[in-house]
Scaffold this motif. Structure first.
Motif, PDB file in Angstrom:
ATOM      1  N   TYR A 155     -18.296 -12.768 -28.648  1.00 35.30           N
ATOM      2  CA  TYR A 155     -17.643 -13.495 -29.645  1.00 35.30           C
ATOM      3  C   TYR A 155     -18.073 -15.263 -29.668  1.00 35.30           C
ATOM      4  O   TYR A 155     -18.292 -15.587 -30.879  1.00 35.30           O
ATOM      5  N   VAL A 156     -18.097 -15.742 -28.612  1.00 35.31           N
ATOM      6  CA  VAL A 156     -18.694 -17.021 -28.478  1.00 35.31           C
ATOM      7  C   VAL A 156     -19.930 -17.183 -29.198  1.00 35.31           C
ATOM      8  O   VAL A 156     -20.458 -18.226 -29.953  1.00 35.31           O
ATOM      9  N   HIS A 157     -20.976 -16.489 -28.412  1.00 37.00           N
ATOM     10  CA  HIS A 157     -22.175 -16.572 -28.936  1.00 37.00           C
ATOM     11  C   HIS A 157     -22.395 -16.275 -30.330  1.00 37.00           C
ATOM     12  O   HIS A 157     -23.314 -17.045 -30.968  1.00 37.00           O
ATOM     13  N   GLY A 158     -21.545 -15.760 -30.976  1.00 37.03           N
ATOM     14  CA  GLY A 158     -21.518 -15.589 -32.439  1.00 37.03           C
ATOM     15  C   GLY A 158     -21.063 -16.646 -33.212  1.00 37.03           C
ATOM     16  O   GLY A 158     -20.920 -16.615 -34.416  1.00 37.03           O
ATOM     17  N   GLY A 159     -20.641 -17.704 -32.608  1.00 40.07           N
ATOM     18  CA  GLY A 159     -19.769 -18.721 -33.321  1.00 40.07           C
ATOM     19  C   GLY A 159     -18.577 -19.003 -33.093  1.00 40.07           C
ATOM     20  O   GLY A 159     -17.904 -19.889 -33.439  1.00 40.07           O
ATOM     21  N   GLY A 160     -17.882 -18.169 -32.457  1.00 39.13           N
ATOM     22  CA  GLY A 160     -16.510 -18.449 -32.135  1.00 39.13           C
ATOM     23  C   GLY A 160     -15.994 -19.388 -31.148  1.00 39.13           C
ATOM     24  O   GLY A 160     -16.901 -19.967 -30.140  1.00 39.13           O
ATOM     25  N   SER A 161     -14.648 -20.145 -31.083  1.00 44.80           N
ATOM     26  CA  SER A 161     -14.479 -21.114 -30.032  1.00 44.80           C
ATOM     27  C   SER A 161     -13.439 -20.337 -29.270  1.00 44.80           C
ATOM     28  O   SER A 161     -12.527 -19.944 -29.583  1.00 44.80           O
ATOM     29  N   LEU A 162     -13.486 -20.532 -27.842  1.00 46.21           N
ATOM     30  CA  LEU A 162     -12.755 -19.962 -26.963  1.00 46.21           C
ATOM     31  C   LEU A 162     -12.063 -21.192 -26.059  1.00 46.21           C
ATOM     32  O   LEU A 162     -12.796 -22.106 -25.543  1.00 46.21           O
ATOM     33  N   ILE A 163     -10.831 -20.956 -25.645  1.00 46.57           N
ATOM     34  CA  ILE A 163     -10.311 -21.951 -24.840  1.00 46.57           C
ATOM     35  C   ILE A 163      -9.603 -20.869 -23.596  1.00 46.57           C
ATOM     36  O   ILE A 163      -8.940 -19.939 -23.904  1.00 46.57           O
ATOM     37  N   THR A 164      -9.938 -21.226 -22.390  1.00 44.73           N
ATOM     38  CA  THR A 164      -9.338 -20.586 -21.161  1.00 44.73           C
ATOM     39  C   THR A 164      -8.977 -21.705 -20.517  1.00 44.73           C
ATOM     40  O   THR A 164      -9.369 -22.799 -20.462  1.00 44.73           O
ATOM     41  N   THR A 165      -8.216 -21.330 -19.357  1.00 46.10           N
ATOM     42  CA  THR A 165      -7.494 -22.368 -18.323  1.00 46.10           C
ATOM     43  C   THR A 165      -7.955 -22.128 -16.887  1.00 46.10           C
ATOM     44  O   THR A 165      -8.376 -21.190 -16.582  1.00 46.10           O
ATOM     45  N   PHE A 166      -7.061 -22.707 -16.241  1.00 45.07           N
ATOM     46  CA  PHE A 166      -6.989 -22.817 -14.647  1.00 45.07           C
ATOM     47  C   PHE A 166      -6.705 -21.331 -14.528  1.00 45.07           C
ATOM     48  O   PHE A 166      -5.886 -20.872 -14.924  1.00 45.07           O
ATOM     49  N   PHE A 167      -6.971 -20.997 -12.876  1.00 45.08           N
ATOM     50  CA  PHE A 167      -6.692 -19.556 -12.566  1.00 45.08           C
ATOM     51  C   PHE A 167      -6.854 -18.424 -13.411  1.00 45.08           C
ATOM     52  O   PHE A 167      -6.461 -17.650 -13.679  1.00 45.08           O
ATOM     53  N   SER A 168      -8.234 -18.770 -14.120  1.00 43.68           N
ATOM     54  CA  SER A 168      -8.937 -17.918 -14.612  1.00 43.68           C
ATOM     55  C   SER A 168     -10.089 -17.002 -14.010  1.00 43.68           C
ATOM     56  O   SER A 168     -10.756 -17.755 -13.345  1.00 43.68           O
ATOM     57  N   GLY A 169     -10.484 -15.807 -14.387  1.00 44.02           N
ATOM     58  CA  GLY A 169     -11.734 -15.161 -13.687  1.00 44.02           C
ATOM     59  C   GLY A 169     -11.648 -14.911 -12.571  1.00 44.02           C
ATOM     60  O   GLY A 169     -12.618 -14.525 -11.966  1.00 44.02           O
ATOM     61  N   ILE A 170     -10.336 -14.633 -11.917  1.00 47.27           N
ATOM     62  CA  ILE A 170     -10.323 -14.550 -10.594  1.00 47.27           C
ATOM     63  C   ILE A 170     -10.376 -13.100  -9.744  1.00 47.27           C
ATOM     64  O   ILE A 170     -11.452 -12.813  -8.988  1.00 47.27           O
ATOM     65  N   VAL A 171      -9.883 -12.379 -10.802  1.00 45.76           N
ATOM     66  CA  VAL A 171      -9.854 -10.861 -10.013  1.00 45.76           C
ATOM     67  C   VAL A 171     -10.205  -9.919 -11.094  1.00 45.76           C
ATOM     68  O   VAL A 171     -10.327 -10.178 -12.187  1.00 45.76           O
ATOM     69  N   ASP A 172     -10.342  -8.671 -10.663  1.00 45.74           N
ATOM     70  CA  ASP A 172     -10.713  -7.346 -11.657  1.00 45.74           C
ATOM     71  C   ASP A 172      -9.307  -6.750 -11.788  1.00 45.74           C
ATOM     72  O   ASP A 172      -8.356  -7.195 -11.331  1.00 45.74           O
ATOM     73  N   GLU A 173      -9.371  -5.710 -12.653  1.00 40.35           N
ATOM     74  CA  GLU A 173      -8.309  -4.992 -12.844  1.00 40.35           C
ATOM     75  C   GLU A 173      -7.399  -4.293 -11.705  1.00 40.35           C
ATOM     76  O   GLU A 173      -6.395  -3.899 -11.775  1.00 40.35           O
ATOM     77  N   ASN A 174      -8.155  -4.337 -10.521  1.00 39.60           N
ATOM     78  CA  ASN A 174      -7.348  -3.886  -9.383  1.00 39.60           C
ATOM     79  C   ASN A 174      -6.927  -5.207  -8.337  1.00 39.60           C
ATOM     80  O   ASN A 174      -6.482  -4.807  -7.240  1.00 39.60           O
ATOM     81  N   ASP A 175      -7.064  -6.243  -9.074  1.00 44.36           N
ATOM     82  CA  ASP A 175      -6.652  -7.329  -8.286  1.00 44.36           C
ATOM     83  C   ASP A 175      -7.443  -7.550  -7.227  1.00 44.36           C
ATOM     84  O   ASP A 175      -7.010  -8.375  -6.208  1.00 44.36           O
ATOM     85  N   LEU A 176      -8.748  -7.357  -7.274  1.00 45.03           N
ATOM     86  CA  LEU A 176      -9.697  -7.644  -6.211  1.00 45.03           C
ATOM     87  C   LEU A 176     -10.468  -8.888  -6.506  1.00 45.03           C
ATOM     88  O   LEU A 176     -10.997  -8.839  -7.742  1.00 45.03           O
ATOM     89  N   VAL A 177     -10.734  -9.885  -5.630  1.00 46.96           N
ATOM     90  CA  VAL A 177     -11.218 -10.986  -6.162  1.00 46.96           C
ATOM     91  C   VAL A 177     -12.814 -10.746  -6.213  1.00 46.96           C
ATOM     92  O   VAL A 177     -13.496  -9.964  -5.681  1.00 46.96           O
ATOM     93  N   LYS A 178     -13.335 -11.338  -7.555  1.00 42.98           N
ATOM     94  CA  LYS A 178     -14.644 -11.367  -7.801  1.00 42.98           C
ATOM     95  C   LYS A 178     -15.550 -12.680  -7.158  1.00 42.98           C
ATOM     96  O   LYS A 178     -15.351 -13.778  -7.384  1.00 42.98           O
ATOM     97  N   THR A 179     -16.253 -11.762  -5.961  1.00 42.59           N
ATOM     98  CA  THR A 179     -16.992 -12.967  -5.001  1.00 42.59           C
ATOM     99  C   THR A 179     -18.156 -13.610  -5.836  1.00 42.59           C
ATOM    100  O   THR A 179     -18.692 -13.257  -6.906  1.00 42.59           O
ATOM    101  N   GLY A 180     -18.609 -14.654  -5.473  1.00 41.69           N
ATOM    102  CA  GLY A 180     -19.643 -15.383  -6.249  1.00 41.69           C
ATOM    103  C   GLY A 180     -19.366 -16.697  -6.745  1.00 41.69           C
ATOM    104  O   GLY A 180     -19.906 -17.324  -7.352  1.00 41.69           O
ATOM    105  N   GLY A 181     -17.872 -16.833  -6.482  1.00 39.97           N
ATOM    106  CA  GLY A 181     -17.432 -18.024  -7.063  1.00 39.97           C
ATOM    107  C   GLY A 181     -16.309 -18.147  -8.347  1.00 39.97           C
ATOM    108  O   GLY A 181     -16.878 -17.170  -9.135  1.00 39.97           O
TER     109      GLY A 181
END
Length: 684
Positions: A481-507
């Motif tokens: 979406y963004v690569h095609g020209g869209g604008s995205l806003i997201t916030t703090f405490f985002s991108g932390i876990v997957d759908e099983n509430d397991l943390v995505k390691t690597g930062g």
């Protein structure tokens, strides 16, 4: 168009003649005509009357009422009555009774009092739905089916039937115990399961407890998250069984069930896929922000990707279950009804048409009050609105709301955010979503509130507050979406876990890290008394040099993103708090904290303007709401004044004919009375 058999905005609501002696029915019908009521919801809680024992069905009262209503030109929204099982069923088949959070078997009482996985409940609920469909399939009054009522409005069930069903649900979702153990991280505290029978429901007897803030706390978020999914799915399965039962006999009659806005227990995005039309019950408090009510309407409209919805319930005057049940002031019922219509409602229905005389809803407002005649303020207001809706006819039916901004709302993310063991008790998902909605509402910018399965390409701006859970494929979808020209806003405490509430390691923020061009190293939780500052690097027009922020503060490092503002306080003073990353033809913003309201309004005004998103009316007075509905090339501007006093509005190029008064409004200053509304047919 759900209104095809009665092509106007349906007007009416819940009527319970089964609670009254038949001697008053004709008098009620006389007053319905006076009020302009043309659709009545029947049979919502009449299961015990219709089925006095296991083998007896008696629909005599319903036959009479269906016929009387049709003779008076009134259509019927026919409920299946299955929201409260009869007392004989609880006595004879105790498996229908729920078991509570602490393992106690309930007795008969209340409503929504059935175990959703009880074979007995499902058997008799489906049988009732089918008997109604067989009986009334050809009745000319039947307009729409209303399955059950406000699903999920009681406690969850923790009985043996539910526990067995939960194991089967987990088998279907994961396929193997090894995958269950991985998804639930059962190596923690030695919880590894070696047999399906080892799995028990998360409850006050196992993994969960009620925290000091009233939230349910849990040792294992993965297990509890899946129980929430399972519970929502269990009730949905009950709905689908009744849906199929009535559709078998009435395939052309639409089917709905009334939802409840941001109701936490049920994943309405999943439910909406099985509803012909979304309907919902709107009960704001006296002091509920008008923007919050607007967000709930937009959320309901977004469940079926912009399809108009039904306002199934609202009160004509006052509610009865809140701590302070204030009257709706003169003009407010009409104004709030048009707020629903402005945001996509093609029906205006009440609970209730006549006040009950006993039990817990006897002081809930009604079109016909306890005095029993039409000489009341409330009745006069209802009758005036009924006349106006008749005047509008089919003008607005099936018109779409126009929006260039999408605000993401995800139930599973909500569950996960508020089950999280930290970082702050004050983090409330719906509140954070509403902060962004409120800012755009005050700016007069229309918003679609949508799920992650929405088509983002329709929008110039997508906002995803607190996107803690990133489901499979969503990061790629946002990147595209963004690569095609869209604008995205997201916030703090985002991108932390997957759908099983397991943390995505690597930062942090996990899979969103490349898109956002940042790394969040730590997350600071501020006490309610603590505040930090957002200090802008370059003061843009319309923005102050600094603003307050709180709740959480992500400590982030730029990995290619441009830093637009930094923190002003504490040991992380000078670290980025607002960044933007150019990604393809678009841009991805990260707001690393929860800002004060004025920042969001000032910043979003500037950002929206820079990407070509503008208010419907410039310089709109405070307390005035605007939306635009369009169909077949014609647009209709709604302007609603929530203030008690009149306001002056300059319509400019939004001038046109006001449909309720017939006046032509030019582009110069026009006065809109307090608690009044314009519906302006726009010039082509």
């Amino acid at each position: 168009m759900i209104n095809a058999k009665k092509p106007k905005i349906w007007y009416g609501g819940d009527y319970n003649p089964d609670q009254w002696d038949s001697s008053i029915w004709d008098e009620d019908l006389r007053m319905f005509k006076l009020a302009g009521i043309d659709v009545v919801t029947l049979n919502v809680f009449a299961w015990a009357k219709n089925q006095p024992d296991e083998n007896t069905y008696d629909f005599g009262w319903l036959d009479t009422m269906m016929d009387k209503l049709h003779e008076d030109g009134i259509g019927v929204c026919l409920a299946t009555s299955t929201a409260a099982h009869p007392a004989w069923m609880a006595r004879k088949y105790p498996d229908v009774l729920q078991v509570d959070f602490y393992g106690r078997k309930r007795k008969f009482g209340g409503r929504h009092n059935s175990c959703p996985n009880s074979p007995t409940y499902r058997k008799y609920a489906v049988r009732m739905a089918e008997k109604l469909a067989e009986r009334y399939k050809d009745h000319p009054a039947l307009l729409i089916w209303h399955i059950n009522n406000e699903y999920g409005g009681a406690g969850n069930c923790y009985c043996d039937n539910c526990e067995t069903a939960f194991r089967e649900w987990a088998k279907a979702r994961y396929g193997s115990l090894d995958e269950v153990n991985r998804a639930w991280n059962t190596g923690f505290w030695g919880h590894t399961f070696h047999s399906w029978e080892d799995i028990v429901l998360p409850s006050g007897l196992s993994e969960e407890w009620t925290g000091a803030n009233g939230r349910t706390e849990t040792n294992f978020q993965g297990i509890s998250l899946d129980y929430m999914r399972f519970h929502s799915d269990s009730l949905l399965e009950c709905y689908k069984l009744e849906y199929e039962a009535v559709k078998k006999h009435t395939p052309s009659i639409p089917v709905t069930t009334n939802l409840m806005g941001a109701f936490k227990k049920l994943d309405y995005h999943k439910w909406a896929k099985h509803m012909d039309v979304v309907s919902w019950d709107n009960y704001p408090r006296f002091d509920t922000p008008h923007s919050y009510t607007g967000m709930m309407h937009d959320l309901m409209r977004g469940l079926k990707h912009g399809q108009p919805f039904m306002l199934m319930e609202q009160t004509p005057s006052q509610q009865n279950w809140q701590p302070y049940n204030s009257l709706k002031r003169p003009g407010v019922m009409r104004l709030w009804s048009y707020q629903a219509a402005a945001r996509g409602a093609d029906t205006i229905l009440f609970f209730q048409l006549r006040r009950s005389i006993g039990a817990c809803e006897k002081y809930h407002g009604a079109v016909i009050e306890h005095v029993g005649h039409e000489h009341t303020r409330v009745f006069r207001e209802c009758a005036a609105l009924g006349q106006e809706l008749g005047q509008l006819g089919d003008t607005l039916l099936d018109a779409n709301v126009q929006a260039k901004v999408a605000l993401l709302f995800d139930w599973e993310n909500w569950w996960a955010v508020e089950m999280s063991s930290g970082p702050s008790i004050d983090l409330r998902y719906v509140d954070e979503v509403h902060k962004y909605y409120d800012a755009l509402y005050r700016l007069g910018i229309s918003v679609d509130v949508v799920g992650v399965d929405a088509d983002f390409s329709r929008y110039d701006l997508v906002i995803a507050p607190v996107m803690y859970m990133v489901k499979a494929g969503i990061a790629d979808k946002l990147e595209k979406y963004v690569h095609g020209g869209g604008s995205l806003i997201t916030t703090f405490f985002s991108g932390i876990v997957d759908e099983n509430d397991l943390v995505k390691t690597g930062g942090y923020p996990g899979e969103l890290r490349k898109l956002l061009g940042i790394w969040a190293e730590e997350i600071d939780a501020l006490l309610p008394s603590q505040r930090n500052r957002i200090v802008l690097s370059d003061q843009a027009p319309g923005l102050k040099s600094e603003y307050e922020c709180g709740i959480l503060c992500d400590l982030i490092h730029s990995e290619g993103a441009e830093v637009k503002a930094v923190y002003g306080n504490d040991f992380y003073r000078g670290m980025p708090v607002l960044t933007v990353n150019k990604f393809g033809a678009g841009q991805a913003w990260y707001v690393a904290t929860s800002p004060e309201a004025s920042f969001l309004q000032d910043w979003l005004s500037q950002l929206c303007s820079s990407i070509g998103i503008h208010p419907l009316i410039n310089d709109m007075p405070v307390g005035v709401e605007t939306t635009l509905r369009s169909k077949e090339g014609q647009s209709y501007l709604f302007v609603l004044n929530h203030n008690e006093n009149p306001v002056n509005i300059k319509l400019g190029e939004r001038a046109g004919v006001e449909l309720l008064s017939g006046r032509t409004l030019d582009g110069e200053q026009e006065e809109l009375a307090g608690r009044d509304v314009w519906i302006i047919k726009q010039k082509p």
